[in-house]
Design a protein around this motif. Structure first.
Motif, PDB file in Angstrom:
ATOM      1  N   ASN A 133       0.820  -1.221   0.000  1.00  0.00           N
ATOM      2  CA  ASN A 133       0.000   0.000   0.000  1.00  0.00           C
ATOM      3  C   ASN A 133       0.848   1.263   0.000  1.00  0.00           C
ATOM      4  N   LEU A 134       1.591   1.445  -1.057  1.00  0.00           N
ATOM      5  CA  LEU A 134       2.385   2.661  -1.224  1.00  0.00           C
ATOM      6  C   LEU A 134       1.501   3.781  -1.773  1.00  0.00           C
ATOM      7  N   ASP A 135       2.019   4.999  -1.727  1.00  0.00           N
ATOM      8  CA  ASP A 135       1.321   6.137  -2.317  1.00  0.00           C
ATOM      9  C   ASP A 135       1.085   5.883  -3.811  1.00  0.00           C
ATOM     10  N   LYS A 136      -0.098   6.184  -4.284  1.00  0.00           N
ATOM     11  CA  LYS A 136      -0.553   6.006  -5.674  1.00  0.00           C
ATOM     12  C   LYS A 136      -1.030   4.584  -5.979  1.00  0.00           C
ATOM     13  N   VAL A 137      -0.852   3.643  -5.040  1.00  0.00           N
ATOM     14  CA  VAL A 137      -1.428   2.301  -5.229  1.00  0.00           C
ATOM     15  C   VAL A 137      -2.906   2.365  -4.854  1.00  0.00           C
ATOM     16  N   VAL A 138      -3.777   2.026  -5.797  1.00  0.00           N
ATOM     17  CA  VAL A 138      -5.219   2.183  -5.590  1.00  0.00           C
ATOM     18  C   VAL A 138      -5.944   0.857  -5.359  1.00  0.00           C
ATOM     19  N   SER A 139      -5.268  -0.246  -5.672  1.00  0.00           N
ATOM     20  CA  SER A 139      -5.929  -1.543  -5.485  1.00  0.00           C
ATOM     21  C   SER A 139      -4.888  -2.650  -5.375  1.00  0.00           C
ATOM     22  N   THR A 140      -5.216  -3.653  -4.554  1.00  0.00           N
ATOM     23  CA  THR A 140      -4.348  -4.829  -4.431  1.00  0.00           C
ATOM     24  C   THR A 140      -5.190  -6.097  -4.457  1.00  0.00           C
ATOM     25  N   THR A 141      -4.623  -7.154  -5.003  1.00  0.00           N
ATOM     26  CA  THR A 141      -5.248  -8.478  -4.955  1.00  0.00           C
ATOM     27  C   THR A 141      -4.191  -9.486  -4.541  1.00  0.00           C
ATOM     28  N   VAL A 142      -4.506 -10.260  -3.501  1.00  0.00           N
ATOM     29  CA  VAL A 142      -3.599 -11.314  -3.048  1.00  0.00           C
ATOM     30  C   VAL A 142      -4.322 -12.654  -3.174  1.00  0.00           C
ATOM     31  N   ASN A 143      -3.681 -13.617  -3.806  1.00  0.00           N
ATOM     32  CA  ASN A 143      -4.233 -14.966  -3.939  1.00  0.00           C
ATOM     33  C   ASN A 143      -3.320 -15.961  -3.236  1.00  0.00           C
ATOM     34  N   TYR A 144      -3.904 -16.790  -2.405  1.00  0.00           N
ATOM     35  CA  TYR A 144      -3.166 -17.863  -1.734  1.00  0.00           C
ATOM     36  C   TYR A 144      -3.761 -19.201  -2.171  1.00  0.00           C
ATOM     37  N   VAL A 145      -2.911 -20.151  -2.559  1.00  0.00           N
ATOM     38  CA  VAL A 145      -3.387 -21.492  -2.920  1.00  0.00           C
ATOM     39  C   VAL A 145      -2.460 -22.528  -2.293  1.00  0.00           C
ATOM     40  N   ASP A 146      -3.050 -23.622  -1.802  1.00  0.00           N
ATOM     41  CA  ASP A 146      -2.212 -24.742  -1.364  1.00  0.00           C
ATOM     42  C   ASP A 146      -2.937 -26.062  -1.586  1.00  0.00           C
ATOM     43  N   ALA A 147      -2.158 -27.119  -1.644  1.00  0.00           N
ATOM     44  CA  ALA A 147      -2.697 -28.477  -1.794  1.00  0.00           C
ATOM     45  C   ALA A 147      -1.754 -29.445  -1.105  1.00  0.00           C
ATOM     46  N   GLU A 148      -2.339 -30.386  -0.387  1.00  0.00           N
ATOM     47  CA  GLU A 148      -1.554 -31.407   0.316  1.00  0.00           C
ATOM     48  C   GLU A 148      -2.298 -32.728   0.136  1.00  0.00           C
ATOM     49  N   GLY A 149      -1.606 -33.731  -0.352  1.00  0.00           N
ATOM     50  CA  GLY A 149      -2.332 -34.968  -0.596  1.00  0.00           C
ATOM     51  C   GLY A 149      -1.452 -36.165  -0.884  1.00  0.00           C
ATOM     52  N   THR A 150      -2.124 -37.242  -1.266  1.00  0.00           N
ATOM     53  CA  THR A 150      -1.452 -38.501  -1.596  1.00  0.00           C
ATOM     54  C   THR A 150      -2.005 -39.008  -2.917  1.00  0.00           C
ATOM     55  N   SER A 151      -1.117 -39.475  -3.777  1.00  0.00           N
ATOM     56  CA  SER A 151      -1.564 -40.088  -5.028  1.00  0.00           C
ATOM     57  C   SER A 151      -0.975 -41.494  -5.142  1.00  0.00           C
ATOM     58  N   ILE A 152      -1.746 -42.356  -5.757  1.00  0.00           N
ATOM     59  CA  ILE A 152      -1.337 -43.752  -5.953  1.00  0.00           C
ATOM     60  C   ILE A 152      -1.419 -44.074  -7.432  1.00  0.00           C
ATOM     61  N   PHE A 153      -0.410 -44.779  -7.926  1.00  0.00           N
ATOM     62  CA  PHE A 153      -0.400 -45.224  -9.325  1.00  0.00           C
ATOM     63  C   PHE A 153      -0.095 -46.719  -9.363  1.00  0.00           C
ATOM     64  N   LEU A 154      -0.927 -47.459 -10.081  1.00  0.00           N
ATOM     65  CA  LEU A 154      -0.683 -48.884 -10.319  1.00  0.00           C
ATOM     66  C   LEU A 154      -0.873 -49.157 -11.800  1.00  0.00           C
ATOM     67  N   ASN A 155      -0.042 -50.036 -12.373  1.00  0.00           N
ATOM     68  CA  ASN A 155      -0.328 -50.454 -13.750  1.00  0.00           C
ATOM     69  C   ASN A 155      -0.175 -51.954 -13.909  1.00  0.00           C
ATOM     70  N   SER A 156      -0.659 -52.445 -15.042  1.00  0.00           N
ATOM     71  CA  SER A 156      -0.696 -53.886 -15.294  1.00  0.00           C
ATOM     72  C   SER A 156       0.681 -54.473 -15.549  1.00  0.00           C
ATOM     73  N   GLU A 157       1.695 -53.609 -15.689  1.00  0.00           N
ATOM     74  CA  GLU A 157       3.069 -54.088 -15.877  1.00  0.00           C
ATOM     75  C   GLU A 157       3.761 -54.386 -14.550  1.00  0.00           C
ATOM     76  N   GLY A 158       3.131 -53.958 -13.435  1.00  0.00           N
ATOM     77  CA  GLY A 158       3.694 -54.258 -12.128  1.00  0.00           C
ATOM     78  C   GLY A 158       4.166 -53.069 -11.321  1.00  0.00           C
ATOM     79  N   SER A 159       4.026 -51.863 -11.851  1.00  0.00           N
ATOM     80  CA  SER A 159       4.433 -50.677 -11.084  1.00  0.00           C
ATOM     81  C   SER A 159       3.416 -50.374  -9.988  1.00  0.00           C
ATOM     82  N   SER A 160       3.925 -49.925  -8.843  1.00  0.00           N
ATOM     83  CA  SER A 160       3.085 -49.536  -7.715  1.00  0.00           C
ATOM     84  C   SER A 160       3.781 -48.374  -7.000  1.00  0.00           C
ATOM     85  N   ILE A 161       3.214 -47.181  -7.127  1.00  0.00           N
ATOM     86  CA  ILE A 161       3.875 -45.968  -6.629  1.00  0.00           C
ATOM     87  C   ILE A 161       2.899 -45.166  -5.777  1.00  0.00           C
TER      88      ILE A 161
END
Length: 457
Positions: A133-161
């Motif tokens: 908020n300096l002089d001459k600043v008339v508008s501000t927009t702040v965006n916050y994003v986060d994600a926390e999770g677990t992913s699982i991958f399996l395939n018919s070739e035998g991978s398991s991650i």
């Protein structure tokens, strides 16, 4: 998420379909997500909750069947749906071989995002907003994003991650106004870690920097037009590398005859100072340990000393080009994986900033990006720099506004005549085929001996 139970369930589903197809894989992702939007110091929107998704992909006689659900108890129905789709379609898909992997990737977050209260997240937003908020600043927009999770991958070739995943980012836009008009300043920070990414940032400096840029641009001059030697800062270097080179090196665009790099493998496409890397395994916003097809990621040098030596590919596109998958198949579980960048950058050189500009009599220093457009098929681009400065007699001088940079991708790469020793990787999201992926892009300060500069429209 009870991983053991899920793996057992997923394994049984996979067994039920793999005997009917040539290949099958399952992806499951559970995550907690937060989005907060602050406008002029007031919270406008908070979205916080859990997402669960699962998809099954089968390949039968060259055709994909793909189905998605948000309910794990419907996985058997989803498998049937994918089988039916593959059975009625006709195509020529083959998959390049991939290493069978069993792995558990644990989180590297020091401060779990789910352990941080909404109040603490709003507090950091207020801190960066107040600093802006300096002089001459008339508008501000702040965006916050986060994600926390677990992913699982399996395939018919035998991978398991199994992978624990975290990502957090903070974006600030400041608008300044005077009788000369309005101008914008932008800053962002983030990473594929925990809340320590935000805590370690100098938020006051971040706010002041974005606001100062907007205010400074109010009194900046319009740029000259013509051919000039230029310096791109790390942010604009990253945008150029991502948009003009990264996309052009995506194997699906090459197969669609929509890339200037088609047929150029092993050819010189840039000056010997140009080495370009895509690396999903590095500690940056576009990090992932395995792609959506279970391929382990690593540093992938696309351009080595000016020569095109590699591409970005999935198993499907790699098979068509008779190469190995680079581990760049990406998507959310609700979409089919497509070829995407991760962390893409120009490798630093040896020169400091003073050395880059000391013998420039009349040039332009371009910083940041306000968007633009690229035609990867024709190999042309046009970007708008966020702010720019004249360079006269080896010194940075007056600020310029609304500056555009345009030209031929390969010509610019060939005219890179000096590369800085500094390095910065930015935070962003890339859109392609209706999908959005977190990415990093950047590099050092980069000097180009001659480029077309003009006033942005």
């Amino acid at each position: 998420m009870k991983t053991e139970l899920d793996l057992d369930l997923l394994g049984k589903i996979l067994e039920s379909v793999e005997k009917h197809v040539d290949y099958a894989d399952i992806r499951v992702n559970e995550s907690q997500n937060t989005v907060i939007v602050m406008k002029d110091g007031k919270i406008q929107e908070i979205r916080s909750g859990s997402d669960l998704g699962a998809c099954i992909r089968v390949l039968k006689q060259g055709a994909w069947g793909f189905s998605y659900t948000t309910r794990l108890d419907r996985l058997d129905h989803v498998a049937e749906s994918a089988l039916k789709l593959a059975s009625v379609l006709s195509s020529d898909v083959e998959l390049a071989p991939a290493e069978i992997r069993t792995d558990k990737v644990t989180s590297n977050a020091r401060i779990k995002l789910s352990d941080v209260s909404l109040e603490d997240k709003k507090l950091v937003m207020s801190e960066v907003e107040q600093a802006a908020n300096l002089d001459k600043v008339v508008s501000t927009t702040v965006n916050y994003v986060d994600a926390e999770g677990t992913s699982i991958f399996l395939n018919s070739e035998g991978s398991s991650i199994t992978m624990e995943e975290n990502r957090v980012a903070l974006f600030l836009n400041a608008v300044a106004a005077s009788e000369n008009g309005i101008q914008f300043g932008h800053k962002s920070t983030g990473g594929a870690k925990g809340f320590e990414v935000i805590e370690s940032e100098d938020l006051e400096l971040m706010g002041r920097t974005a606001a100062s840029k907007a205010v400074r641009l109010l009194d900046a001059s319009l740029p000259p037009s013509g051919r000039y030697p230029i310096i791109m800062d790390p942010e604009l270097t990253g945008v150029f590398i991502h948009e003009a080179v990264g996309h052009a090196s995506e194997a699906d665009l090459i197969l669609q005859n929509d890339s200037i790099l088609k047929g150029k493998m092993g050819a010189s496409i840039g000056s010997p100072l140009v080495t370009i890397v895509d690396d999903a395994s590095m500690d940056a916003f576009g990090y992932y340990a395995y792609d959506a097809e279970g391929v382990k990621t690593s540093e992938n040098v696309l351009v080595q000393d000016g020569t095109l030596v590699s591409l970005l590919s999935s198993r499907e596109t790699a098979a068509k080009l008779n190469i190995q998958s680079s581990g760049n198949a990406r998507s959310g579980v609700g979409d089919q994986p497509i070829v995407r960048m991760s962390n893409t950058y120009l490798k630093p050189g040896q020169m400091n900033f003073e050395e880059l500009i000391e013998d420039m009599d009349n040039g332009i220093y371009l910083k940041g990006s306000r968007g633009g457009q690229v035609d990867t098929g024709k190999g042309v681009f046009q970007f708008n720099a966020a702010e720019s400065f004249l360079i006269e007699d080896g010194e940075v001088k007056d600020p310029l506004r609304d500056v555009s940079l345009s030209g031929n991708i390969l010509e610019i790469l060939q005219k890179v005549d000096a590369v800085g020793s500094d390095f910065h990787l930015g935070v962003g999201f890339c859109g392609k085929a209706g999908q959005t992926a977190p990415v990093g892009d950047g590099g050092p300060h980069t000097r180009v001996s001659e480029a077309t500069v003009g006033g942005a429209s």
